[in-house]
Scaffold this motif. Sequence first.
Motif, PDB file in Angstrom:
ATOM      1  N   SER A   1       0.767  -1.367   0.030  1.00 37.75           N
ATOM      2  CA  SER A   1       0.036   0.172   0.007  1.00 37.75           C
ATOM      3  C   SER A   1       0.719   1.260   0.031  1.00 37.75           C
ATOM      4  O   SER A   1       0.653   2.196  -0.784  1.00 37.75           O
ATOM      5  CB  SER A   1      -0.733  -0.030   1.025  1.00 37.75           C
ATOM      6  N   VAL A   2       1.831   1.420   0.992  1.00 38.19           N
ATOM      7  CA  VAL A   2       2.591   2.339   0.935  1.00 38.19           C
ATOM      8  C   VAL A   2       3.403   2.782  -0.199  1.00 38.19           C
ATOM      9  O   VAL A   2       3.654   3.872  -1.041  1.00 38.19           O
ATOM     10  CB  VAL A   2       3.682   2.418   2.226  1.00 38.19           C
ATOM     11  N   CYS A   3       4.176   1.642  -0.908  1.00 43.02           N
ATOM     12  CA  CYS A   3       4.671   1.629  -2.250  1.00 43.02           C
ATOM     13  C   CYS A   3       3.853   2.101  -3.402  1.00 43.02           C
ATOM     14  O   CYS A   3       4.271   2.738  -4.302  1.00 43.02           O
ATOM     15  CB  CYS A   3       5.356   0.478  -2.780  1.00 43.02           C
ATOM     16  N   ASN A   4       2.464   1.585  -3.427  1.00 48.27           N
ATOM     17  CA  ASN A   4       1.637   2.043  -4.215  1.00 48.27           C
ATOM     18  C   ASN A   4       1.334   3.876  -4.401  1.00 48.27           C
ATOM     19  O   ASN A   4       1.157   4.081  -5.390  1.00 48.27           O
ATOM     20  CB  ASN A   4       0.301   1.251  -4.227  1.00 48.27           C
ATOM     21  N   ILE A   5       1.099   3.980  -3.085  1.00 48.13           N
ATOM     22  CA  ILE A   5       1.035   5.536  -2.852  1.00 48.13           C
ATOM     23  C   ILE A   5       2.135   6.243  -3.296  1.00 48.13           C
ATOM     24  O   ILE A   5       2.148   7.190  -3.918  1.00 48.13           O
ATOM     25  CB  ILE A   5       0.574   5.874  -1.323  1.00 48.13           C
ATOM     26  N   ALA A   6       3.626   5.566  -3.077  1.00 46.05           N
ATOM     27  CA  ALA A   6       4.807   6.349  -3.480  1.00 46.05           C
ATOM     28  C   ALA A   6       4.759   6.415  -4.986  1.00 46.05           C
ATOM     29  O   ALA A   6       5.250   7.618  -5.509  1.00 46.05           O
ATOM     30  CB  ALA A   6       5.683   5.636  -2.973  1.00 46.05           C
ATOM     31  N   VAL A   7       4.337   5.231  -5.797  1.00 51.15           N
ATOM     32  CA  VAL A   7       4.101   5.323  -7.201  1.00 51.15           C
ATOM     33  C   VAL A   7       3.235   6.649  -7.558  1.00 51.15           C
ATOM     34  O   VAL A   7       3.538   7.249  -8.540  1.00 51.15           O
ATOM     35  CB  VAL A   7       3.631   4.047  -7.910  1.00 51.15           C
ATOM     36  N   ILE A   8       2.105   6.764  -6.946  1.00 56.97           N
ATOM     37  CA  ILE A   8       1.304   7.837  -7.506  1.00 56.97           C
ATOM     38  C   ILE A   8       1.907   9.290  -6.897  1.00 56.97           C
ATOM     39  O   ILE A   8       1.748  10.156  -7.811  1.00 56.97           O
ATOM     40  CB  ILE A   8       0.055   7.579  -6.654  1.00 56.97           C
ATOM     41  N   ILE A   9       2.483   9.347  -5.973  1.00 58.15           N
ATOM     42  CA  ILE A   9       3.293  10.599  -5.449  1.00 58.15           C
ATOM     43  C   ILE A   9       4.256  10.965  -6.778  1.00 58.15           C
ATOM     44  O   ILE A   9       4.735  12.184  -7.148  1.00 58.15           O
ATOM     45  CB  ILE A   9       3.801  10.502  -3.925  1.00 58.15           C
ATOM     46  N   VAL A  10       5.002   9.865  -7.008  1.00 53.36           N
ATOM     47  CA  VAL A  10       6.084  10.228  -7.996  1.00 53.36           C
ATOM     48  C   VAL A  10       5.527  10.584  -9.216  1.00 53.36           C
ATOM     49  O   VAL A  10       5.868  11.641  -9.849  1.00 53.36           O
ATOM     50  CB  VAL A  10       7.103   8.753  -8.034  1.00 53.36           C
TER      51      VAL A  10
END
Length: 183
Positions: free
Chosen positions: A126-135
């Motif tokens: 979940s955190v890494c998916n949020i990081a993808v969206i933020i990037v």
Amino acid sequence: MIRVLAGSVLVIVTILLVPSVEKALFFLPLIFALSVSLVNTDKFKLNKVLGIIISVVQSYLVFLGLGIVLYFFDEWIQNITNGGSSEVEGVALITLGGYLAALLLFYFYSYLFKEINSKFSFRVISVCNIAVIIVMLVFSKNEYLQFGVEKFPAYLISWCIFMSLAYSLSLNKELFNKKIKSK
């Protein structure tokens, strides 16, 4: 800690070595599967070679299935909104699709790899998916929340980088915890 980062570094190096984006997109499931499985061969429940082959097949099936589902879901959104879908719907579609693909791969990997903590893995994914969206939002050059067709390859590449990190963290939780506790 090197083992945790090795998968993501492998994805980055491979993408940089591939001469064109079109070729990279075709090989992205292979690159992703190898970045997770080659680094973690000792974590397989099966024979190492068979585990790598199954990992590659699973990756291609999930990427293909995701592409098909997103295509029909996009058509469905177009029909509901009479052909006028907004960019927020596109972002939501891509985000949800990427998240579902990550969870589906995790589900398959839970049968392929040993010692996977579901609760920890779900949080890391979940955190890494949020990081993808933020990037993607930070590096979007045109408008806020614009992914568009030209941004989709960048999304897939960043998804592979962050999700390989997520799976490496999930598979090597004990190494990660030791490193955190030692500091």
